[in-house]
Design an enzyme around this catalytic site. Structure first.
Site, PDB file in Angstrom:
ATOM      1  N   ARG A  63      87.485  52.519 -18.800  1.00  0.00           N
ATOM      2  CA  ARG A  63      86.710  52.896 -20.101  1.00  0.00           C
ATOM      3  C   ARG A  63      86.864  51.694 -21.340  1.00  0.00           C
ATOM      4  NH1 ARG A  63      87.702  58.737 -22.859  1.00  0.00           N
ATOM      5  NH2 ARG A  63      89.696  57.482 -23.697  1.00  0.00           N
ATOM      6  N   LYS A 164      84.815  53.752 -26.862  1.00  0.00           N
ATOM      7  CA  LYS A 164      86.020  54.011 -27.910  1.00  0.00           C
ATOM      8  C   LYS A 164      86.113  52.668 -28.560  1.00  0.00           C
ATOM      9  CE  LYS A 164      90.227  56.519 -27.763  1.00  0.00           C
ATOM     10  NZ  LYS A 164      89.705  57.640 -28.859  1.00  0.00           N
ATOM     11  N   GLU A 200      80.093  66.291 -30.092  1.00  0.00           N
ATOM     12  CA  GLU A 200      81.795  66.374 -30.114  1.00  0.00           C
ATOM     13  C   GLU A 200      82.176  66.465 -31.320  1.00  0.00           C
ATOM     14  OE1 GLU A 200      83.296  62.998 -28.236  1.00  0.00           O
ATOM     15  OE2 GLU A 200      82.050  61.743 -29.292  1.00  0.00           O
TER      16      GLU A 200
END
Ligand code: PMP
Length: 317
Positions: A63, A164, A200
């Protein structure tokens, strides 16, 4: 903490552990001026026999690489990332709480630290990992009360919501602080185009349960692909639930029997209520619910109490 550096278009040099402390960087650093930064969060757990376990660290490495590519940054290799996390966990072994008490939270951080006056990728990157012990959250006893925001959005299509990036977090603080002032625990964000599909929560993914079906918003670039989310989907399917990843209208929250959130920090958080458009819906909470069964299996695997048939856990000492 672990620190490694690299120059643009080159590989990271070997990093090393040093005492936790300030880092020096140029006032013109890419991270400071243009938000060139991505981070991760992962935990080390102490098993009953004292051995130290990591949970799927290579997923964080992948990620970080995807995020670095989106933000035009160099990234450490998967092996270097995992090795850095291992070194940090072992270097801080005495801070890893005993089983059941908590874990060591590790924060891998990748920053554009070289100077760049114009908007362009920084000429130098720093990869570091620091750590802090954290206690176990017991969210069954204190379920989350979520507030659905239709004023603030986390991200938009084509943005960086799927990675992220450090740039995704300051923008949610306004919504989060306002929700907390009104007594809520966190915010549920909706898509910014239609303002009606669930995305989210500020730092976790969301799941709805109705009958034998568990549903969660599909990852289409605007939400973070949580590692806990991914693990919970696999566990839930193996425990016999039907799991759907799809677009979910906010109204479905009002019809759900149970709602829970997933993320590294609290693994699975029970949701006690959701408030949307001045309407508050309450959910069942307690030990016999789907979220709790998933919690027991997931955390059991993480701390070495439940058989890890997925090969997710890495023993490092
Ligand atoms: N969404 C956001 C925005 C997050 O910051 C996090 C925490 N990393 C998550 C979801 C959950 O991801 P994970 O399960 O990998 O911790």
């Amino acid at each position: 903490m672990y620190v490694a550096k690299c120059t643009r278009n080159e590989s990271f040099q070997q990093g090393r552990l040093s005492d936790y402390g300030n880092i020096k960087l140029s006032p013109a650093a890419g991270a400071l001026n243009y938000g060139q930064g991505v981070f991760e969060g992962t935990k080390a757990f102490r098993r009953e026999d004292g051995k130290i376990l990591l949970f799927r660290p290579e997923q964080n490495a992948i990620r970080m690489q995807i995020g670095a590519d989106r933000m035009c940054m160099e990234a450490p290799s998967i092996q270097q990332f995992v090795d850095a996390v291992k070194q940090t966990a072992l270097g801080n072994k005495r801070w890893i709480p005993s089983p059941g008490k908590g874990s060591l939270y590790m924060r891998p951080l990748l920053l554009g630290t070289g100077p760049t006056l114009g908007v362009a990728p920084a000429p130098e990157y720093t990869f570091l990992v620091y750590a802090s012990p954290v206690s176990t959250y017991f969210k069954v006893k204190s379920p989350l009360n979520l507030y659905v925001s239709d004023e603030f959005h986390r991200t938009t299509r084509g943005g960086a919501g799927g990675v992220k990036s450090i740039t995704n977090y300051a923008p949610v603080m306004k919504a989060l602080l306002s929700a907390k002032e009104q007594g809520f625990s966190d915010v549920v964000y909706l898509d910014s185009v239609h303002k009606k599909y669930l995305e989210e929560v500020s730092t976790s993914n969301i799941f709805l349960v109705k009958g034998n079906v568990i549903s969660t918003p599909a990852t289409i670039g605007t939400i973070l692909e949580g590692i806990t989310r991914k693990s919970v989907i696999d566990i839930a399917r193996d425990l016999g639930s039907k799991v759907e990843e799809r677009s979910i209208e906010v109204g479905k929250l009002m019809e759900a029997e149970e709602v829970f959130t997933t993320g590294t920090a609290m693994s699975i958080g029970s949701v006690g209520s959701v408030t949307y458009n001045c309407k508050r819906v309450k959910y069942k909470t307690g030990n016999d619910l789907v979220g709790q069964k998933l919690y027991k299996t997931l955390v059991g695997i993480q701390v070495g109490k439940v058989e890890d048939k997925y090969n997710w856990v890495v023993q490092i000492d």
